[in-house]
Design a protein around this motif. Structure first.
Motif, PDB file in Angstrom:
ATOM      1  N   HIS A   1      46.916  22.353  11.565  1.00 40.05           N
ATOM      2  CA  HIS A   1      45.976  21.284  11.836  1.00 40.05           C
ATOM      3  C   HIS A   1      45.864  21.164  13.233  1.00 40.05           C
ATOM      4  O   HIS A   1      47.153  20.971  14.115  1.00 40.05           O
ATOM      5  CB  HIS A   1      46.518  20.013  11.438  1.00 40.05           C
ATOM      6  N   SER A   2      44.976  21.419  14.228  1.00 46.96           N
ATOM      7  CA  SER A   2      44.719  21.039  15.479  1.00 46.96           C
ATOM      8  C   SER A   2      45.807  21.910  16.287  1.00 46.96           C
ATOM      9  O   SER A   2      45.457  23.337  16.260  1.00 46.96           O
ATOM     10  CB  SER A   2      44.905  19.613  15.653  1.00 46.96           C
ATOM     11  N   MET A   3      46.409  21.440  16.999  1.00 43.97           N
ATOM     12  CA  MET A   3      47.648  22.237  17.848  1.00 43.97           C
ATOM     13  C   MET A   3      48.459  23.165  16.823  1.00 43.97           C
ATOM     14  O   MET A   3      48.712  24.192  17.070  1.00 43.97           O
ATOM     15  CB  MET A   3      48.695  21.247  18.408  1.00 43.97           C
ATOM     16  N   GLY A   4      48.561  22.625  15.550  1.00 44.69           N
ATOM     17  CA  GLY A   4      49.196  23.560  14.427  1.00 44.69           C
ATOM     18  C   GLY A   4      48.386  24.512  14.218  1.00 44.69           C
ATOM     19  O   GLY A   4      48.872  25.918  13.801  1.00 44.69           O
TER      20      GLY A   4
ATOM     21  N   GLY B   1      36.512  11.465  27.431  1.00 45.08           N
ATOM     22  CA  GLY B   1      37.619  10.537  26.758  1.00 45.08           C
ATOM     23  C   GLY B   1      38.944  10.942  27.065  1.00 45.08           C
ATOM     24  O   GLY B   1      39.802  10.189  27.457  1.00 45.08           O
ATOM     25  N   ARG B   2      39.184  12.253  26.973  1.00 46.57           N
ATOM     26  CA  ARG B   2      40.373  12.788  27.181  1.00 46.57           C
ATOM     27  C   ARG B   2      40.826  13.038  28.645  1.00 46.57           C
ATOM     28  O   ARG B   2      41.731  12.510  29.133  1.00 46.57           O
ATOM     29  CB  ARG B   2      40.407  14.367  26.592  1.00 46.57           C
ATOM     30  N   GLY B   3      40.052  13.051  29.567  1.00 51.85           N
ATOM     31  CA  GLY B   3      39.988  12.921  30.967  1.00 51.85           C
ATOM     32  C   GLY B   3      40.437  11.688  31.393  1.00 51.85           C
ATOM     33  O   GLY B   3      41.373  11.385  32.138  1.00 51.85           O
TER      34      GLY B   3
ATOM     35  N   GLY C   1      50.032  18.917  13.597  1.00 54.35           N
ATOM     36  CA  GLY C   1      49.512  18.933  14.991  1.00 54.35           C
ATOM     37  C   GLY C   1      50.383  18.035  15.965  1.00 54.35           C
ATOM     38  O   GLY C   1      51.384  17.604  15.697  1.00 54.35           O
ATOM     39  N   TRP C   2      49.867  17.895  17.394  1.00 56.43           N
ATOM     40  CA  TRP C   2      50.466  17.094  18.357  1.00 56.43           C
ATOM     41  C   TRP C   2      50.857  15.722  17.899  1.00 56.43           C
ATOM     42  O   TRP C   2      49.979  15.143  17.554  1.00 56.43           O
ATOM     43  CB  TRP C   2      49.508  17.289  19.459  1.00 56.43           C
ATOM     44  N   THR C   3      52.078  15.295  18.203  1.00 54.17           N
ATOM     45  CA  THR C   3      52.688  13.904  17.907  1.00 54.17           C
ATOM     46  C   THR C   3      52.757  13.636  16.706  1.00 54.17           C
ATOM     47  O   THR C   3      53.141  12.439  16.082  1.00 54.17           O
ATOM     48  CB  THR C   3      51.963  12.855  18.754  1.00 54.17           C
TER      49      THR C   3
ATOM     50  N   LEU D   1      53.627  19.270  25.846  1.00 61.50           N
ATOM     51  CA  LEU D   1      52.674  19.975  24.890  1.00 61.50           C
ATOM     52  C   LEU D   1      51.260  19.782  25.179  1.00 61.50           C
ATOM     53  O   LEU D   1      50.405  20.553  24.763  1.00 61.50           O
ATOM     54  CB  LEU D   1      52.926  19.565  23.399  1.00 61.50           C
ATOM     55  N   TYR D   2      50.746  18.527  25.746  1.00 56.67           N
ATOM     56  CA  TYR D   2      49.471  18.312  26.132  1.00 56.67           C
ATOM     57  C   TYR D   2      48.920  19.471  27.001  1.00 56.67           C
ATOM     58  O   TYR D   2      47.964  20.176  27.040  1.00 56.67           O
ATOM     59  CB  TYR D   2      49.258  17.057  26.710  1.00 56.67           C
ATOM     60  N   GLY D   3      49.709  19.695  27.944  1.00 54.23           N
ATOM     61  CA  GLY D   3      49.497  20.798  28.758  1.00 54.23           C
ATOM     62  C   GLY D   3      49.539  22.000  28.303  1.00 54.23           C
ATOM     63  O   GLY D   3      48.620  23.028  28.618  1.00 54.23           O
TER      64      GLY D   3
ATOM     65  N   GLN E   1      43.995   6.367  17.907  1.00 55.59           N
ATOM     66  CA  GLN E   1      42.869   5.639  17.509  1.00 55.59           C
ATOM     67  C   GLN E   1      41.538   6.364  17.507  1.00 55.59           C
ATOM     68  O   GLN E   1      40.768   6.466  16.581  1.00 55.59           O
ATOM     69  CB  GLN E   1      42.648   4.194  18.244  1.00 55.59           C
ATOM     70  N   ARG E   2      41.342   7.256  18.636  1.00 56.93           N
ATOM     71  CA  ARG E   2      40.054   7.938  18.462  1.00 56.93           C
ATOM     72  C   ARG E   2      40.136   9.249  17.663  1.00 56.93           C
ATOM     73  O   ARG E   2      39.076   9.845  17.680  1.00 56.93           O
ATOM     74  CB  ARG E   2      39.909   8.183  20.015  1.00 56.93           C
ATOM     75  N   ALA E   3      41.201   9.665  16.994  1.00 60.28           N
ATOM     76  CA  ALA E   3      41.373  10.559  16.059  1.00 60.28           C
ATOM     77  C   ALA E   3      40.903  10.230  14.721  1.00 60.28           C
ATOM     78  O   ALA E   3      40.735  11.112  13.891  1.00 60.28           O
ATOM     79  CB  ALA E   3      42.881  11.050  15.864  1.00 60.28           C
TER      80      ALA E   3
ATOM     81  N   GLY F   1      37.183  12.368  10.693  1.00 62.13           N
ATOM     82  CA  GLY F   1      37.483  12.646  12.314  1.00 62.13           C
ATOM     83  C   GLY F   1      38.345  13.657  12.575  1.00 62.13           C
ATOM     84  O   GLY F   1      38.225  14.904  11.741  1.00 62.13           O
ATOM     85  N   HIS F   2      39.260  13.437  13.458  1.00 64.37           N
ATOM     86  CA  HIS F   2      40.057  14.365  13.901  1.00 64.37           C
ATOM     87  C   HIS F   2      41.228  14.725  12.740  1.00 64.37           C
ATOM     88  O   HIS F   2      41.700  15.818  12.484  1.00 64.37           O
ATOM     89  CB  HIS F   2      40.605  14.344  15.136  1.00 64.37           C
ATOM     90  N   GLU F   3      41.739  13.613  12.371  1.00 59.42           N
ATOM     91  CA  GLU F   3      42.932  13.748  11.414  1.00 59.42           C
ATOM     92  C   GLU F   3      42.390  13.883   9.704  1.00 59.42           C
ATOM     93  O   GLU F   3      42.805  13.138   8.761  1.00 59.42           O
ATOM     94  CB  GLU F   3      43.474  12.271  11.412  1.00 59.42           C
TER      95      GLU F   3
HETATM   96  O1  LIG Z   1      42.163  16.358  22.422  1.00 62.10           O
HETATM   97  C1  LIG Z   1      42.857  15.641  22.452  1.00 62.10           C
HETATM   98  O2  LIG Z   1      42.685  14.185  23.366  1.00 62.10           O
HETATM   99  C2  LIG Z   1      43.799  15.403  21.557  1.00 62.10           C
HETATM  100  C3  LIG Z   1      44.214  16.690  21.168  1.00 62.10           C
HETATM  101  C4  LIG Z   1      45.020  16.557  19.854  1.00 62.10           C
HETATM  102  O3  LIG Z   1      45.140  15.584  19.180  1.00 62.10           O
HETATM  103  C5  LIG Z   1      45.606  17.738  19.148  1.00 62.10           C
HETATM  104  C6  LIG Z   1      46.356  17.706  17.770  1.00 62.10           C
HETATM  105  O4  LIG Z   1      46.200  16.816  17.124  1.00 62.10           O
HETATM  106  O5  LIG Z   1      47.379  18.401  17.653  1.00 62.10           O
END
Ligand SMILES: O=C(O)CCC(=O)CC(=O)O
Length: 272
Positions: free
Chosen positions: A95-98, A130-132, A31-33, A182-184, A152-154, A236-238
């Motif tokens: 994963h996520s963006m992936g 949170g994202r905003g 995913g992203w970053t 890539l966020y965009g 951290q929030r992931a 969580g997200h990760e």
């Molecule tokens: O939604 C977010 O604030 C971040 C999204 C994200 O982290 C995507 C990813 O992990 O590829």
């Protein structure tokens, strides 16, 4: 050090496991970053059984390159790598963006995707407070702070802080321009209305505590997918690094059932 030059980028990849192993290759997309090492657990497991590929997206990890503005352009990188490796059919694990990249390929090249695994991924990003807030302050705070807050929030509460610090450090190495464009790209990504066209049987596995891409958004997509299997884990997200063994076992069970039959036109996702 295998790498492929694609359209102004050098993509660093790993290609492991037996060519004559079980089933078509698994292709892991981070995913992203992040970078390809988020899949260390899964690579070690599956490389003993079948061919497995992972790579650093352009501008991430050990891959160079920037300037990409859409998820579709990242999907083109993935397809270029697979063409180079002479892989026709495969199972993307994103994963996520992936996962957004994987969905893009599943829709544009359904004949190449045997099954698909989406890990904490969705078809459309909706607004979250949170994202905003984070995006609002992104130009006011040092880049590392912005990345740190996002990482951290992931993670679900309780994940070891020193490990989170290591992920913050590696994520902050991603160039700011890549992170922001890539966020965009993720914000603009929207295939939710096309979920019904996904032909590949799809495992959608998600962390219950994901505050970035909440589980209800995944469920919305799963309902629209003709052949979706849903798993929700206490993470969580990760998920790939929070619950590596559970994720590996779930992928293994999903891909070990042999070649996929054509997707059934059932609107109901199966929960397991
Ligand atoms: O939604 C977010 O604030 C971040 C999204 C994200 O982290 C995507 C990813 O992990 O590829």
């Amino acid at each position: 050090m295998p790498q492929l030059e694609v359209d102004g980028a050098a993509l660093r990849y790993d290609d492991e496991g037996p060519r004559d192993g079980d089933g078509v290759p698994l292709v892991f997309v981070h995913g992203w970053t992040a970078n390809r090492h988020r899949w260390d657990h899964q690579m070690a497991h599956f490389a003993e059984r079948r061919r497995v590929i992972r790579f650093d997206l352009r501008g991430h990890g050990e891959s160079s390159g920037a300037g990409v503005k859409t998820v579709a352009e990242l999907a083109a990188d993935l397809l270029a790598l697979l063409d180079h490796l002479e892989i026709d059919r495969f199972v993307p694990v994103g994963h996520s963006m992936g996962g957004m990249i994987s969905q893009t390929v599943a829709l544009s090249h359904p004949e190449r995707v045997e099954r698909m695994v989406l890990v904490n991924s969705i078809g459309r990003m909706t607004y979250s407070r949170g994202r905003g807030l984070l995006m609002g302050v992104s130009t006011l705070v040092p880049f590392k702070l912005f990345v740190a807050a996002n990482i951290q929030r992931a993670f679900a509460p309780g994940y070891p802080r020193d490990e989170i610090r290591a992920y913050i450090k590696s994520s902050a190495d991603t160039p700011r321009e890549v992170v922001m464009t890539l966020y965009g790209a993720m914000r603009a990504f929207d295939v939710l209305d096309r979920a019904g066209e996904i032909q590949a049987p799809t495992l959608m596995i998600h962390g219950y505590h994901d505050v970035q891409l909440p589980v209800r958004q995944m469920l919305r997509m799963a309902k629209a997918c003709p052949d979706a299997t849903v798993r929700i884990l206490d993470a969580g997200h990760e998920l790939p690094v929070e619950k590596p063994a559970e994720l590996t076992a779930a992928i293994d069970a999903f891909v070990s059932v042999g070649p996929a039959s054509p997707a059934r036109p059932s609107p109901r996702a199966r929960l397991s």
